[in-house]
Design a protein around this motif. Structure first.
Motif, mmCIF file in Angstrom:
data_model
loop_
_atom_site.group_PDB
_atom_site.id
_atom_site.type_symbol
_atom_site.label_atom_id
_atom_site.label_comp_id
_atom_site.label_asym_id
_atom_site.label_seq_id
_atom_site.Cartn_x
_atom_site.Cartn_y
_atom_site.Cartn_z
ATOM 1 N N VAL A 123 -41.841 -11.845 -11.056
ATOM 2 C CA VAL A 123 -41.914 -10.890 -9.750
ATOM 3 C C VAL A 123 -43.348 -10.097 -10.104
ATOM 4 C CG1 VAL A 123 -41.104 -9.258 -8.285
ATOM 5 C CG2 VAL A 123 -39.585 -11.218 -9.160
ATOM 6 N N LYS A 124 -44.221 -9.879 -8.992
ATOM 7 C CA LYS A 124 -45.163 -8.982 -9.297
ATOM 8 C C LYS A 124 -44.803 -7.759 -8.969
ATOM 9 C CE LYS A 124 -49.473 -10.083 -8.752
ATOM 10 N NZ LYS A 124 -51.066 -10.440 -8.322
ATOM 11 N N ARG A 125 -44.541 -6.610 -9.793
ATOM 12 C CA ARG A 125 -44.273 -5.041 -9.497
ATOM 13 C C ARG A 125 -45.215 -4.370 -9.144
ATOM 14 N NH1 ARG A 125 -39.505 -4.690 -14.427
ATOM 15 N NH2 ARG A 125 -38.335 -6.415 -13.867
ATOM 16 N N SER A 126 -44.951 -3.054 -8.886
ATOM 17 C CA SER A 126 -45.878 -2.253 -8.415
ATOM 18 C C SER A 126 -47.023 -1.881 -9.441
ATOM 19 C CB SER A 126 -45.191 -0.802 -8.071
ATOM 20 O OG SER A 126 -44.372 -0.362 -9.261
ATOM 21 N N ASP A 127 -46.635 -2.180 -10.576
ATOM 22 C CA ASP A 127 -47.847 -2.246 -11.654
ATOM 23 C C ASP A 127 -48.979 -3.350 -11.551
ATOM 24 O OD1 ASP A 127 -46.272 -4.235 -12.734
ATOM 25 O OD2 ASP A 127 -45.691 -2.905 -14.483
ATOM 26 N N ASN A 128 -48.446 -4.091 -10.857
ATOM 27 C CA ASN A 128 -49.369 -5.380 -10.515
ATOM 28 C C ASN A 128 -49.199 -6.453 -11.639
ATOM 29 O OD1 ASN A 128 -51.170 -6.467 -8.518
ATOM 30 N ND2 ASN A 128 -52.886 -6.225 -9.741
ATOM 31 N N LEU A 129 -48.142 -6.122 -12.169
ATOM 32 C CA LEU A 129 -48.009 -7.192 -13.482
ATOM 33 C C LEU A 129 -46.823 -8.127 -13.077
ATOM 34 C CD1 LEU A 129 -48.170 -4.883 -16.483
ATOM 35 C CD2 LEU A 129 -49.962 -6.248 -15.558
ATOM 36 N N LEU A 130 -47.091 -9.265 -13.663
ATOM 37 C CA LEU A 130 -45.898 -10.296 -13.501
ATOM 38 C C LEU A 130 -44.713 -10.132 -14.645
ATOM 39 C CD1 LEU A 130 -47.904 -13.566 -12.725
ATOM 40 C CD2 LEU A 130 -46.556 -12.429 -11.029
ATOM 41 N N HIS A 131 -43.532 -9.854 -13.923
ATOM 42 C CA HIS A 131 -42.242 -9.421 -15.026
ATOM 43 C C HIS A 131 -41.500 -10.834 -14.626
ATOM 44 C CE1 HIS A 131 -43.396 -5.469 -15.938
ATOM 45 N NE2 HIS A 131 -43.944 -5.337 -14.815
ATOM 46 N N ALA A 132 -40.959 -11.515 -15.841
ATOM 47 C CA ALA A 132 -40.131 -12.683 -15.870
ATOM 48 C C ALA A 132 -38.808 -12.213 -15.495
ATOM 49 C CB ALA A 132 -40.305 -13.477 -16.933
ATOM 50 N N THR A 133 -38.183 -12.909 -14.495
ATOM 51 C CA THR A 133 -36.865 -12.847 -14.418
ATOM 52 C C THR A 133 -35.857 -13.911 -15.144
ATOM 53 O OG1 THR A 133 -36.798 -14.425 -12.330
ATOM 54 C CG2 THR A 133 -37.092 -11.792 -11.935
ATOM 55 N N GLU A 134 -36.669 -15.099 -15.216
ATOM 56 C CA GLU A 134 -36.108 -16.013 -16.092
ATOM 57 C C GLU A 134 -37.471 -17.121 -16.542
ATOM 58 O OE1 GLU A 134 -33.841 -18.811 -14.183
ATOM 59 O OE2 GLU A 134 -34.942 -19.018 -12.194
ATOM 60 N N CYS A 135 -37.075 -17.476 -17.864
ATOM 61 C CA CYS A 135 -38.078 -18.564 -18.476
ATOM 62 C C CYS A 135 -37.127 -19.622 -19.234
ATOM 63 C CB CYS A 135 -38.706 -17.812 -19.543
ATOM 64 S SG CYS A 135 -40.248 -16.484 -19.009
ATOM 65 N N PRO B 100 -39.074 -16.251 -2.329
ATOM 66 C CA PRO B 100 -38.955 -14.645 -2.101
ATOM 67 C C PRO B 100 -40.214 -14.096 -2.219
ATOM 68 C CG PRO B 100 -37.147 -15.370 -3.722
ATOM 69 C CD PRO B 100 -37.951 -16.476 -3.287
ATOM 70 N N PRO B 101 -40.477 -12.694 -1.841
ATOM 71 C CA PRO B 101 -41.764 -12.048 -1.567
ATOM 72 C C PRO B 101 -42.028 -11.666 -3.198
ATOM 73 C CG PRO B 101 -40.327 -11.092 0.018
ATOM 74 C CD PRO B 101 -39.497 -11.898 -0.977
ATOM 75 N N ASN B 102 -43.430 -11.879 -3.319
ATOM 76 C CA ASN B 102 -44.047 -11.437 -4.574
ATOM 77 C C ASN B 102 -43.575 -12.338 -5.748
ATOM 78 O OD1 ASN B 102 -45.640 -9.553 -3.401
ATOM 79 N ND2 ASN B 102 -43.889 -7.995 -3.447
ATOM 80 N N THR B 103 -42.903 -13.663 -5.617
ATOM 81 C CA THR B 103 -42.087 -14.266 -6.621
ATOM 82 C C THR B 103 -43.131 -15.453 -6.712
ATOM 83 O OG1 THR B 103 -40.000 -13.452 -5.927
ATOM 84 C CG2 THR B 103 -40.128 -15.117 -7.341
ATOM 85 N N THR B 104 -43.340 -15.762 -8.053
ATOM 86 C CA THR B 104 -44.266 -17.070 -8.472
ATOM 87 C C THR B 104 -43.442 -17.706 -9.374
ATOM 88 O OG1 THR B 104 -45.380 -15.806 -10.100
ATOM 89 C CG2 THR B 104 -46.203 -16.132 -7.770
ATOM 90 N N ALA C 24 -42.150 -9.309 -24.794
ATOM 91 C CA ALA C 24 -43.141 -10.248 -25.161
ATOM 92 C C ALA C 24 -43.926 -10.258 -24.167
ATOM 93 C CB ALA C 24 -42.930 -11.516 -25.662
ATOM 94 N N THR C 25 -45.435 -10.340 -24.320
ATOM 95 C CA THR C 25 -46.369 -10.637 -23.308
ATOM 96 C C THR C 25 -47.055 -12.084 -23.695
ATOM 97 O OG1 THR C 25 -47.081 -8.336 -23.171
ATOM 98 C CG2 THR C 25 -48.467 -9.904 -22.205
ATOM 99 N N LEU C 26 -46.910 -12.813 -22.556
ATOM 100 C CA LEU C 26 -47.066 -14.273 -22.756
ATOM 101 C C LEU C 26 -48.334 -14.502 -21.847
ATOM 102 C CD1 LEU C 26 -43.880 -16.174 -21.890
ATOM 103 C CD2 LEU C 26 -44.612 -15.297 -24.259
ATOM 104 N N ASN C 27 -49.315 -15.018 -22.508
ATOM 105 C CA ASN C 27 -50.507 -15.648 -21.809
ATOM 106 C C ASN C 27 -50.218 -17.207 -21.593
ATOM 107 O OD1 ASN C 27 -53.612 -16.820 -22.653
ATOM 108 N ND2 ASN C 27 -53.159 -15.737 -20.947
ATOM 109 N N GLY D 55 -56.530 -25.469 -14.940
ATOM 110 C CA GLY D 55 -57.284 -24.531 -13.690
ATOM 111 C C GLY D 55 -56.959 -23.120 -13.842
ATOM 112 N N GLY D 56 -56.274 -22.640 -14.739
ATOM 113 C CA GLY D 56 -55.948 -21.051 -14.663
ATOM 114 C C GLY D 56 -54.887 -20.643 -15.932
ATOM 115 N N GLN D 57 -54.650 -19.570 -15.956
ATOM 116 C CA GLN D 57 -53.869 -18.762 -16.881
ATOM 117 C C GLN D 57 -53.121 -17.659 -16.202
ATOM 118 O OE1 GLN D 57 -56.333 -17.658 -20.025
ATOM 119 N NE2 GLN D 57 -56.908 -15.834 -19.062
ATOM 120 N N GLN D 58 -51.986 -17.159 -16.513
ATOM 121 C CA GLN D 58 -51.310 -15.939 -16.270
ATOM 122 C C GLN D 58 -50.897 -15.246 -17.375
ATOM 123 O OE1 GLN D 58 -51.160 -14.950 -12.984
ATOM 124 N NE2 GLN D 58 -52.291 -17.136 -12.213
ATOM 125 N N THR D 59 -50.874 -13.797 -17.147
ATOM 126 C CA THR D 59 -50.104 -12.899 -18.290
ATOM 127 C C THR D 59 -48.806 -12.739 -17.581
ATOM 128 O OG1 THR D 59 -52.336 -12.120 -19.076
ATOM 129 C CG2 THR D 59 -50.249 -10.908 -19.363
#
Length: 214
Positions: free
Chosen positions: A96-108, A127-131, A155-158, A163-167
């Motif tokens: 979920v993308k939070r107010s800090d504009n970062l993606l925070h994992a709910t599950e991996c 759900p909104p802002n969920t990827t 942990a911070t995952l790259n 075609g792309g990448q996400q942190t």
């Protein structure tokens, strides 16, 4: 048919989430891209097993008689931790993308090598802002953060994909699951299962996909 040929990782994770939310036996929703269209979704505990047949007892008291095909698609889900995440692992993270504009994992979900490449990419979910991001962990930076459950490993995952990448930020409250290939011998009384099966005229159903939680 192999699991890789049968379903995509994205469809798999979405379906597992749906199975976990229910306690009875219900029909899967039909959709053009739904690999479980026309199947019965089930979840519960194995009550009995004999040969390639077994009975699942659901929390609502219903029973479903199931059979395994010659080459069943079985996987085993085990609870993981942040320590199980490492560079080179193929993962699927709901975030979920939070107010800090970062993606925070709910599950991996950490997948075995046999499932590498399935559903690869970065896609929006309901759900909104969920990827959901399926890809390879290129780099990982470990640390400690405060969370609702207390201070714990983070942990911070790259995560890279074609075609792309996400942190993605992973914290102590992120649900981490390790996925491994399973065998018919693991289907025995007391094991919790969920999956999808195609109903037969005799009242049984043949399993198309089965997930075990020992």
């Amino acid at each position: 048919m192999s699991l890789k040929a049968k379903i995509t990782a994205r469809g798999l994770l979405l379906s597992v989430a749906c199975f976990g939310a229910g306690t009875g036996l219900v029909l899967a929703q039909s959709a053009p891209a739904n690999p479980f269209a026309g199947m019965v979704r089930f979840g519960g505990t194995v009550a009995s097993a004999s040969g390639n047949s077994f009975v699942v007892h659901a929390q609502d008291g219903s029973d479903l008689k199931l059979t395994l095909p010659d080459k069943p698609n079985i996987m085993v889900s085990n609870k993981g931790t942040v320590a199980d995440l490492a560079a080179g692992k193929f993962v699927g993270c709901t975030a979920v993308k939070r107010s800090d504009n970062l993606l925070h994992a709910t599950e991996c979900h950490i997948f075995p090598e046999s499932m590498r490449g399935m559903g690869e990419g970065h896609n929006p979910m309901g759900p909104p802002n969920t990827t959901m991001t399926n890809g390879n962990v290129a780099t990982i930076a470990n640390g400690q953060v405060a969370a609702a459950s207390g201070t714990g490993a983070s942990a911070t995952l790259n995560v890279t994909y074609k075609g792309g990448q996400q942190t993605i930020q992973v914290g102590p409250d992120t649900q981490i699951t390790k996925i491994d290939a399973g065998t018919p011998a693991m289907v025995k009384p007391g094991v919790k299962v969920m999956g999808a099966a195609k109903p037969a005229a005799d009242g049984t159903a043949q399993v198309g996909f089965l997930s075990l939680t020992p």
